[in-house]
Design a protein around this motif. Structure first.
Motif, short mmCIF file in Angstrom:
data_model
loop_
_atom_site.label_atom_id
_atom_site.label_comp_id
_atom_site.label_asym_id
_atom_site.label_seq_id
_atom_site.Cartn_x
_atom_site.Cartn_y
_atom_site.Cartn_z
N LEU A 402 55.53 19.75 82.11
CA LEU A 402 56.01 18.38 82.14
C LEU A 402 55.19 17.49 81.21
CD1 LEU A 402 56.79 17.78 85.92
CD2 LEU A 402 58.42 17.69 84.02
N GLN A 403 53.89 17.72 81.15
CA GLN A 403 53.05 16.97 80.22
C GLN A 403 53.60 17.07 78.80
OE1 GLN A 403 48.93 18.52 81.03
NE2 GLN A 403 48.36 16.47 80.35
N ARG A 404 53.90 18.29 78.38
CA ARG A 404 54.39 18.49 77.01
C ARG A 404 55.76 17.83 76.83
NH1 ARG A 404 53.01 23.32 76.52
NH2 ARG A 404 51.22 22.96 75.16
N ALA A 405 56.59 17.87 77.84
CA ALA A 405 57.91 17.23 77.75
C ALA A 405 57.76 15.72 77.62
CB ALA A 405 58.74 17.56 78.99
N PHE A 406 56.83 15.12 78.35
CA PHE A 406 56.60 13.68 78.25
C PHE A 406 56.17 13.30 76.83
CE2 PHE A 406 55.32 13.54 83.00
CZ PHE A 406 56.65 13.45 83.38
N ILE A 407 55.27 14.09 76.26
CA ILE A 407 54.77 13.80 74.91
C ILE A 407 55.89 14.00 73.89
CG2 ILE A 407 53.12 14.51 73.14
CD1 ILE A 407 51.21 15.31 75.45
N PHE A 408 56.67 15.07 74.04
CA PHE A 408 57.78 15.34 73.12
C PHE A 408 58.81 14.21 73.18
CE2 PHE A 408 61.98 17.17 72.25
CZ PHE A 408 61.76 17.74 70.99
N ALA A 409 59.12 13.76 74.38
CA ALA A 409 60.08 12.66 74.54
C ALA A 409 59.57 11.38 73.89
CB ALA A 409 60.36 12.42 76.02
N GLU A 410 58.28 11.15 73.97
CA GLU A 410 57.69 9.96 73.35
C GLU A 410 57.74 10.08 71.82
OE1 GLU A 410 55.97 6.21 73.49
OE2 GLU A 410 56.63 7.45 75.17
N MET A 411 57.47 11.26 71.31
CA MET A 411 57.49 11.48 69.85
C MET A 411 58.88 11.21 69.27
SD MET A 411 55.28 15.01 69.58
CE MET A 411 55.91 15.35 67.95
N HIS A 412 59.91 11.59 70.00
CA HIS A 412 61.28 11.47 69.50
C HIS A 412 62.04 10.30 70.12
CE1 HIS A 412 61.22 15.36 67.33
NE2 HIS A 412 60.40 15.74 68.30
N GLU A 413 61.32 9.45 70.86
CA GLU A 413 61.90 8.26 71.47
C GLU A 413 63.19 8.60 72.23
OE1 GLU A 413 62.44 5.50 68.28
OE2 GLU A 413 60.30 5.05 68.12
N GLU A 499 62.57 23.54 69.03
CA GLU A 499 62.07 22.30 68.43
C GLU A 499 60.79 21.84 69.12
OE1 GLU A 499 63.68 17.76 67.51
OE2 GLU A 499 65.09 19.31 68.19
N VAL A 500 60.74 22.04 70.44
CA VAL A 500 59.52 21.71 71.18
C VAL A 500 58.37 22.60 70.70
CG1 VAL A 500 58.42 21.64 73.45
CG2 VAL A 500 60.82 20.95 73.20
N SER A 501 58.63 23.89 70.56
CA SER A 501 57.59 24.82 70.10
C SER A 501 57.10 24.47 68.71
CB SER A 501 58.13 26.25 70.10
OG SER A 501 58.52 26.65 71.39
N ASN A 502 58.02 24.09 67.84
CA ASN A 502 57.66 23.77 66.46
C ASN A 502 56.93 22.43 66.33
OD1 ASN A 502 58.85 26.15 65.58
ND2 ASN A 502 60.82 25.18 65.16
N SER A 503 56.87 21.68 67.41
CA SER A 503 56.14 20.41 67.38
C SER A 503 54.64 20.62 67.54
CB SER A 503 56.65 19.48 68.49
OG SER A 503 58.00 19.15 68.28
N PHE A 504 54.23 21.82 68.01
CA PHE A 504 52.81 22.17 68.17
C PHE A 504 52.04 21.09 68.93
CE2 PHE A 504 54.28 24.25 64.23
CZ PHE A 504 54.11 25.58 64.60
N ILE A 505 52.56 20.73 70.06
CA ILE A 505 51.94 19.67 70.87
C ILE A 505 50.73 20.24 71.63
CG2 ILE A 505 52.29 18.05 72.75
CD1 ILE A 505 55.27 18.03 71.98
N LYS A 506 49.58 19.71 71.35
CA LYS A 506 48.37 20.10 72.05
C LYS A 506 48.17 19.18 73.24
CE LYS A 506 43.46 21.11 71.41
NZ LYS A 506 42.31 21.11 70.45
N LEU A 507 48.02 19.76 74.40
CA LEU A 507 47.95 18.96 75.62
C LEU A 507 46.53 18.49 75.91
CD1 LEU A 507 50.24 21.04 78.03
CD2 LEU A 507 50.84 19.05 76.64
N PRO A 508 46.40 17.26 76.37
CA PRO A 508 45.08 16.79 76.84
C PRO A 508 44.75 17.46 78.17
CG PRO A 508 46.75 15.13 77.26
CD PRO A 508 47.43 16.21 76.46
#
Length: 515
Positions: A402-413, A499-508
């Motif tokens: 869910l953390q990663r989903a929140f960040i991804f959603a913020e990145m793509h508004e 697309e989420v995987s390709n965003s390479f989102i590093k979680l805090p």
């Protein structure tokens, strides 16, 4: 000699139509918008079925719209009198307050002008009405048989549950060690008619009183799905009601909109015994999948752990699901009793995996049996600790996704200013998981919405409500109920997981108190 007849959509009275008739003499509703307009000959055979084509015309005023209804002759076929409530076919409809495949009842005050109605010598008849909206409440009967619970319910267009009934198979499947498809099918077949009748009785309604029938057709156990669909098809044949096929997971995703005002788009987590999906809900039938379980579902992991611990031997857990048993016993345990389980920590996506958690729990249980010198059919003294430890590790894995989903959603508004997370499905009824996810949502500025616990598990209410949303928006009516079939597997929206995987989102770092 042929006579023109109508069957009123409100009171179901069948009567002859005359040129001067403008309403049903029994309930004062316009006959033209009854369940059917039909020509019947002296032998009581239905010769011609007439259908409507709606065309929306704007007269230049934003506050007033005019629509024209045209009737034309369909193919000439013979129907017995048992098909008196024949389902109408409307292939073109822009008026959202009208059903696409069944004429609805419009108040007489909306009639502006009648002209050339019932003139059988004319190929086209038209009625000019004012579209001021239809304040009549709609009702939908929903039937759910996708897995191991037989459910039926009736809801209205305001989200009120008018009647409901549910037959649970949990106690039976606890004895068989899990869901056996043949057993589930037989139990559905035995109970579906009774459950539907109970729902109608609870609502103090007859089948002909509802506006449409919704039934789960995908995804699920194929034999179980067929039981519900065939019963729904039989009811549609006898009543002339339109059939609305329902996607089981879409129904779970939208249940919260029945009890809360949630605007699209929003994030939704569906966690149950058969699925775990993380998606964006953009519309009634518009979803974008961010991640899903690659193996076991969380509900199955709960059930397996409960059986490994022999929890169903305890009288207080008899008839309960494994998830409920683990949750209740976990309240007495220590989540720190064993080392943390690390799941997919090096993979930067929103997919889930619960097989590792399930195997880790089984290994820990076997270690305790060996350490205690107990037979594996006995109860472990450390069962509460294992439940608390397992439950927290499962929660933590979900929270990281869910953390990663929140960040991804913020990145793509994606979610805009009104950030909402809906959590539904059987696992969402777990109060411990709800409480911890609420804290996570606060951290990222999201509002957490969870349906009541009884709406999280499989039920007829969610199917009826999803059908209602489609009815009000003119979506997914079946032209031919008998042509509808079931699907064991079905995609859930557009897949954006890569697309989420390709965003390479590093979680805090996620700090979450297990207690």
């Amino acid at each position: 000699m042929s006579v023109l007849q109508f069957r009123c959509g409100s009171c179901s009275i069948v009567d002859d139509v005359t040129e001067k008739m403008t309403q049903c003499e029994y309930c004062s509703l316009v006959p033209l918008f009854g369940c059917g307009i039909q020509v019947r000959d002296e032998n009581k055979k239905l010769d011609f079925v007439r259908h409507a084509r709606y065309e929306l015309h704007h007269n230049g005023s934003q506050s007033r719209k005019t629509s024209r209804l045209s009737l034309s002759t369909c193919r000439a076929e013979q129907y017995s009198t048992s098909a008196m409530a024949v389902s109408m076919c409307c292939t073109y409809s822009k008026l959202k307050f009208l059903s696409r495949h069944r004429f609805m009842s419009i108040p007489v005050r909306q009639i502006m002008k009648l002209k050339d109605i019932f003139n059988l010598g004319s190929a086209w008849r038209s009625v000019l009405i004012t579209s001021e909206g239809n304040n009549r409440k709609r009702t939908v009967l929903g039937i759910e048989t996708s897995c191991d619970d037989t459910g039926a319910a009736i809801v209205d267009s305001e989200g009120h549950i008018l009647g409901e009934a549910l037959h649970s198979q949990t106690s039976t499947h606890n004895l068989t060690g899990g869901i056996v498809p043949n057993v589930a099918k037989e139990l559905h077949a035995k109970n579906v008619e009774m459950v539907v009748e109970q729902a109608l009785d609870d609502a103090q309604m007859r089948l002909q009183d509802v506006d449409a029938l919704a039934v789960t057709v995908k995804p699920g156990l194929i034999m179980s799905l067929r039981v519900g669909l065939r019963h729904a098809q039989k009811l549609c044949q006898s009543s002339g009601l339109p059939l609305i096929p329902i996607h089981h997971m879409e129904a779970h995703a939208l249940t919260a909109r029945m009890i809360d005002k949630i605007e699209f788009p929003f994030l939704v987590l569906l966690a149950s015994g058969g699925h775990c999906l993380l998606a964006v809900a953009k519309g009634i039938d518009d979803f974008e999948l961010l991640g899903s379980s690659l193996d076991t579902a969380p509900g199955e992991a709960f059930d397996k752990t409960a059986r490994e611990l022999n929890l169903f031997q305890l009288p207080r857990f008899e008839g309960l699901s494994g998830g409920v048993a683990v949750e209740r016993l976990a309240r007495e345990g220590n989540p720190h009793a064993y080392p943390r389980i690390h799941v997919m920590t090096s993979v930067a996506n929103c997919n889930f995996s619960f097989t590792g958690l399930k195997i880790s729990a089984r290994r820990q249980i076997l270690r305790e049996y060996q350490r205690q010198g107990l037979a594996t059919h006995e109860l472990l003294p450390q069962a509460a600790d294992i439940c608390a430890w397992f439950q927290f590790n499962l929660l933590y894995h979900i929270a990281r996704r869910l953390q990663r989903a929140f960040i991804f959603a913020e990145m793509h508004e994606i979610c805009g200013d009104k950030k909402t997370l809906v959590v539904s499905g059987g696992v969402a009824s777990n109060s411990y998981i709800r409480g911890k996810l609420s804290g996570l949502c606060e951290t990222y500025g999201y509002r957490l919405v969870c349906p009541p616990a009884k709406l999280c598990t499989d039920n007829g209410i969610m199917i009826a409500w999803n059908g209602m949303e489609k009815l009000l928006n003119g979506r997914d009516f079946s032209q031919d109920p008998d042509g509808v079939d079931v699907q064991a597997r079905s995609p859930f929206g557009i897949n954006r997981s890569k697309e989420v995987s390709n965003s390479f989102i590093k979680l805090p770092r996620l700090v979450m108190d297990p207690l």
